[in-house]
Design an enzyme around this catalytic site. Sequence first.
Site, short mmCIF file in Angstrom:
data_model
loop_
_atom_site.label_atom_id
_atom_site.label_comp_id
_atom_site.label_asym_id
_atom_site.label_seq_id
_atom_site.Cartn_x
_atom_site.Cartn_y
_atom_site.Cartn_z
N ASP A 119 0.82 -1.21 0.00
CA ASP A 119 0.00 0.00 0.00
C ASP A 119 0.85 1.25 0.00
O ASP A 119 2.08 1.19 -0.04
CB ASP A 119 -0.97 -0.01 1.19
N LYS A 141 -4.95 2.55 -0.15
CA LYS A 141 -6.18 3.24 0.26
C LYS A 141 -5.85 4.74 0.34
O LYS A 141 -5.21 5.18 1.28
CB LYS A 141 -6.66 2.74 1.63
N MET A 256 -2.86 9.53 11.82
CA MET A 256 -4.04 9.70 10.95
C MET A 256 -4.94 10.83 11.46
O MET A 256 -6.17 10.73 11.40
CB MET A 256 -4.83 8.38 10.88
#
Length: 340
Positions: A119, A141, A256
Amino acid sequence: MQLNLTGRSVLVLDGSAPAAVTVSALLHKRALVTVAAPAVCAALEDLALRGRLTWVTTPVDESRFDVVLRTVAPSEAGAPAAVRTAGHVTLVGAGPGDPGLVTVAGRAAVKQADVILTDRLAPWEALKWARPDAEIIDVTKIPYGRSTSQEQINALLVEHARAGRHVVRFKGGDSYVFGRGFEEVTACAEAGVPTTVIPGVTSSIAAPELAGIPVTHRGLVQGFTVISGHVPPGHPDSSIDYAALARTGTTLVVLMGMRNLAAIADALVAAGLDRNTPCAVVADAASAGQRVLRSTLADVVADTAEAGIGAPAVTVIGHVVALGPAAVQAVATASRCSDT
């Protein structure tokens, strides 16, 4: 690729997942990369959205570039031959972004893999360690954008392992620190697929450290707390007690959390944390594009906006941020520890 590419313009005429391995290496060497392709894999799209490279979908004048790459072949020469075993999945924590921070065990797993699912936050440059015949699948993602669902990822792991392949799930940081790694292990277990987990260097510690910030320091702070900021305070899906966090006296590390940084800062101040508490944001840690911004809890949102800093980034809140940066230069030099 041994050329000095710092500041040189490189045109890549390939948008595939294998091309992302070479592009990552070029960015590591601080080249100015343009990818010209009608479509690109999600990892390259993510790099373009983050301003790390330029993506164009129409033909360009190749004479304007110092180097032109038409077809990429990312694997290292002399990669070991396949070792065929029963189907198996190995989760490899790939660290914060520098391939030199992948563990020895992680590198060995990549070298032996038949299939690699990776990823956006994993160091793509490290995939040159893979065998030439290994299949690389981009399961990036992009936040609020193009994305491979977790259900799809789980299904791919099971599908390839059931076909008798050694599957490596190559994940940024550590698989079990907000990496949904245990969900993948559970899905494999339910399908009867054996798994191995190789720990990785988590960005919650590595990013501050690479910015010259210790998460603990004798006589100043005796602990640190790592939280996910992917949902804001007060959201039905948030289980974090920000009032309790404000009272802990520990360093707070937020992963995040860039989209919700304003709400997080407001919640901490409202709970009694001094608005002048030192705060730092470390973006693209362990990469050639790493940026560090030091501020305070009151000003960090405005300062990051002015500096144009966005995700992926780690936010550090606490008095350790104010420690003198005398060792930062030494740390920054040591951080580029890749064996490339």
